[in-house]
Design an enzyme around this catalytic site. Structure first.
Site, PDB file in Angstrom:
ATOM      1  N   ALA A  91       0.826  -1.205   0.000  1.00 20.69           N
ATOM      2  CA  ALA A  91       0.000   0.000   0.000  1.00 20.69           C
ATOM      3  C   ALA A  91       0.863   1.260   0.000  1.00 20.69           C
ATOM      4  O   ALA A  91       0.563   2.236  -0.702  1.00 20.69           O
ATOM      5  CB  ALA A  91      -0.929  -0.007   1.209  1.00 20.69           C
ATOM      6  N   HIS A 123      15.670   7.438  27.423  1.00 19.27           N
ATOM      7  CA  HIS A 123      15.562   6.206  28.207  1.00 19.27           C
ATOM      8  C   HIS A 123      14.342   6.292  29.113  1.00 19.27           C
ATOM      9  O   HIS A 123      14.138   7.336  29.738  1.00 19.27           O
ATOM     10  CB  HIS A 123      16.813   6.017  29.060  1.00 19.27           C
ATOM     11  CG  HIS A 123      16.745   4.824  29.959  1.00 19.27           C
ATOM     12  ND1 HIS A 123      16.944   3.538  29.493  1.00 19.27           N
ATOM     13  CD2 HIS A 123      16.454   4.702  31.283  1.00 19.27           C
ATOM     14  CE1 HIS A 123      16.807   2.686  30.493  1.00 19.27           C
ATOM     15  NE2 HIS A 123      16.510   3.375  31.595  1.00 19.27           N
TER      16      HIS A 123
HETATM   17  C1  LIG Z   1      -5.579  -9.160   2.261  1.00 15.13           C
HETATM   18  C2  LIG Z   1      -4.546  -8.136   1.921  1.00 15.13           C
HETATM   19  C3  LIG Z   1      -3.825  -7.552   2.917  1.00 15.13           C
HETATM   20  C4  LIG Z   1      -2.870  -6.584   2.605  1.00 15.13           C
HETATM   21  N1  LIG Z   1      -2.177  -6.027   3.618  1.00 15.13           N
HETATM   22  C5  LIG Z   1      -1.263  -5.073   3.336  1.00 15.13           C
HETATM   23  C6  LIG Z   1      -0.571  -4.419   4.369  1.00 15.13           C
HETATM   24  O1  LIG Z   1      -0.730  -4.700   5.554  1.00 15.13           O
HETATM   25  N2  LIG Z   1       0.334  -3.469   4.040  1.00 15.13           N
HETATM   26  C7  LIG Z   1       0.552  -3.130   2.743  1.00 15.13           C
HETATM   27  O2  LIG Z   1       1.385  -2.251   2.499  1.00 15.13           O
HETATM   28  N3  LIG Z   1      -0.104  -3.705   1.741  1.00 15.13           N
HETATM   29  C8  LIG Z   1      -1.020  -4.673   1.991  1.00 15.13           C
HETATM   30  N4  LIG Z   1      -1.694  -5.289   0.988  1.00 15.13           N
HETATM   31  C9  LIG Z   1      -1.423  -4.864  -0.394  1.00 15.13           C
HETATM   32  C10 LIG Z   1      -2.136  -3.550  -0.706  1.00 15.13           C
HETATM   33  O3  LIG Z   1      -3.498  -3.671  -0.374  1.00 15.13           O
HETATM   34  C11 LIG Z   1      -1.961  -3.236  -2.166  1.00 15.13           C
HETATM   35  O4  LIG Z   1      -0.602  -3.255  -2.533  1.00 15.13           O
HETATM   36  C12 LIG Z   1      -2.530  -1.862  -2.468  1.00 15.13           C
HETATM   37  O5  LIG Z   1      -3.881  -1.792  -2.120  1.00 15.13           O
HETATM   38  C13 LIG Z   1      -2.360  -1.535  -3.962  1.00 15.13           C
HETATM   39  O6  LIG Z   1      -3.008  -0.342  -4.251  1.00 15.13           O
HETATM   40  P1  LIG Z   1      -3.604  -0.099  -5.686  1.00 15.13           P
HETATM   41  O7  LIG Z   1      -4.130   1.295  -5.657  1.00 15.13           O
HETATM   42  O8  LIG Z   1      -2.608  -0.480  -6.717  1.00 15.13           O
HETATM   43  O9  LIG Z   1      -4.780  -1.156  -5.857  1.00 15.13           O
HETATM   44  P2  LIG Z   1      -6.132  -1.291  -5.045  1.00 15.13           P
HETATM   45  O10 LIG Z   1      -5.989  -0.806  -3.640  1.00 15.13           O
HETATM   46  O11 LIG Z   1      -6.527  -2.735  -5.250  1.00 15.13           O
HETATM   47  O12 LIG Z   1      -7.124  -0.323  -5.760  1.00 15.13           O
HETATM   48  C14 LIG Z   1      -7.600  -0.628  -7.045  1.00 15.13           C
HETATM   49  C15 LIG Z   1      -9.007  -0.068  -7.105  1.00 15.13           C
HETATM   50  O13 LIG Z   1      -9.436  -0.147  -8.452  1.00 15.13           O
HETATM   51  C16 LIG Z   1     -10.790  -0.573  -8.440  1.00 15.13           C
HETATM   52  N5  LIG Z   1     -11.044  -1.193  -9.748  1.00 15.13           N
HETATM   53  C17 LIG Z   1     -10.618  -2.361 -10.239  1.00 15.13           C
HETATM   54  N6  LIG Z   1     -11.075  -2.535 -11.486  1.00 15.13           N
HETATM   55  C18 LIG Z   1     -11.793  -1.438 -11.797  1.00 15.13           C
HETATM   56  C19 LIG Z   1     -12.499  -1.007 -12.938  1.00 15.13           C
HETATM   57  N7  LIG Z   1     -12.582  -1.771 -14.047  1.00 15.13           N
HETATM   58  N8  LIG Z   1     -13.137   0.167 -12.902  1.00 15.13           N
HETATM   59  C20 LIG Z   1     -13.063   0.964 -11.799  1.00 15.13           C
HETATM   60  N9  LIG Z   1     -12.393   0.605 -10.688  1.00 15.13           N
HETATM   61  C21 LIG Z   1     -11.784  -0.568 -10.707  1.00 15.13           C
HETATM   62  C22 LIG Z   1     -10.838  -1.578  -7.300  1.00 15.13           C
HETATM   63  O14 LIG Z   1     -12.169  -1.772  -6.869  1.00 15.13           O
HETATM   64  C23 LIG Z   1      -9.989  -0.857  -6.262  1.00 15.13           C
HETATM   65  O15 LIG Z   1     -10.732   0.035  -5.488  1.00 15.13           O
HETATM   66  C24 LIG Z   1      -2.655  -6.236   1.272  1.00 15.13           C
HETATM   67  C25 LIG Z   1      -3.392  -6.844   0.249  1.00 15.13           C
HETATM   68  C26 LIG Z   1      -4.318  -7.776   0.583  1.00 15.13           C
HETATM   69  C27 LIG Z   1      -5.125  -8.400  -0.533  1.00 15.13           C
END
Ligand SMILES: Cc1cc2nc3c(=O)[nH]c(=O)nc-3n(C[C@H](O)[C@H](O)[C@H](O)COP(=O)(O)OP(=O)(O)OC[C@H]3O[C@@H](n4cnc5c(N)ncnc54)[C@H](O)[C@@H]3O)c2cc1C
Length: 172
Positions: free
Chosen positions: A25, A151
């Site tokens: 994240a 400390h």
């Molecule tokens: C169970 C779990 C636990 C995790 N725990 C951690 C953690 O503790 N610490 C950490 O750093 N990372 C963690 N991660 C990883 C982290 O969640 C991801 O790396 C991060 O969310 C990636 O961000 P993103 O914006 O790329 O994708 P996402 O957060 O997945 O956001 C993508 C968004 O796009 C939307 N979307 C998809 N397709 C479409 C479409 N066609 N049209 C419109 N919207 C769409 C989705 O609904 C979503 O809201 C975890 C992941 C999982 C699955």
């Protein structure tokens, strides 16, 4: 993607899990910041240094790290030395009955540049950031060791690990 997360399609950027960077994240957030700052005409530093990405694992005890691991350094044939300090030498860890764990620093044998760090123990996911900040600011272990740490704090373990790099840990 390019240095500012530009795709091959003009005006379209890609960050986060959809590109080939660690699936975290905080990585996605920083990539988003860089892309948006670039779009807005600012001058962000390009890309993220993969050696400066912290990892946090919420087990008991916690695990946190960044940069080179010993395994990776050996695979890449990068010369390193290591120093570590046990939580049992940290007053607050003992007082709070959390004395399991250690803080380990990998460093360049010639320059003492910090190459990576691993912490296992209470609040490891918090205290790793002091070492990461030191690396980002290009501080040496001796610089961190010279800072007065309050400390009792778990951060005293960071100071001791940095002293250990110099062979000078006090409460080992
Ligand atoms: C169970 C779990 C636990 C995790 N725990 C951690 C953690 O503790 N610490 C950490 O750093 N990372 C963690 N991660 C990883 C982290 O969640 C991801 O790396 C991060 O969310 C990636 O961000 P993103 O914006 O790329 O994708 P996402 O957060 O997945 O956001 C993508 C968004 O796009 C939307 N979307 C998809 N397709 C479409 C479409 N066609 N049209 C419109 N919207 C769409 C989705 O609904 C979503 O809201 C975890 C992941 C999982 C699955």
């Amino acid at each position: 993607v390019g240095d500012y997360y530009q795709t091959a399609v003009p005006g379209i950027f890609a960050i986060g899990d959809v590109i080939n960077t660690p699936l975290l994240a905080h990585v996605a957030s920083r990539e988003g910041e860089i892309a948006v700052e670039y779009m807005a005409g600012h001058n962000p530093a390009p890309r993220i240094d993969p050696m400066a990405i912290p990892g946090a694992v919420y087990t008991t005890p916690q695990v946190a790290s960044f940069g080179l691991s010993e395994k990776r350094a050996e695979e890449m044939e990068i010369a390193y030395e290591k120093a570590s300090f046990p939580y049992k030498g940290v007053g607050k860890a003992v007082a709070t009955e959390a004395s399991e764990g250690f803080i380990k620093v990998l460093f360049d044998p010639a320059t003492h540049e910090i190459l990576g760090a691993h912490a296992v123990g209470a609040e490891a996911t918090e205290i790793i950031h002091e070492i990461l900040l030191a690396k980002g600011a290009e501080l040496l272990p001796a610089d961190v060791a010279g800072i007065i740490h309050a400390h009792p704090t778990l951060s005293e373990g960071v100071k001791e690990a940095m002293l250990a790099v110099e062979g000078r840990a006090i409460h080992a």
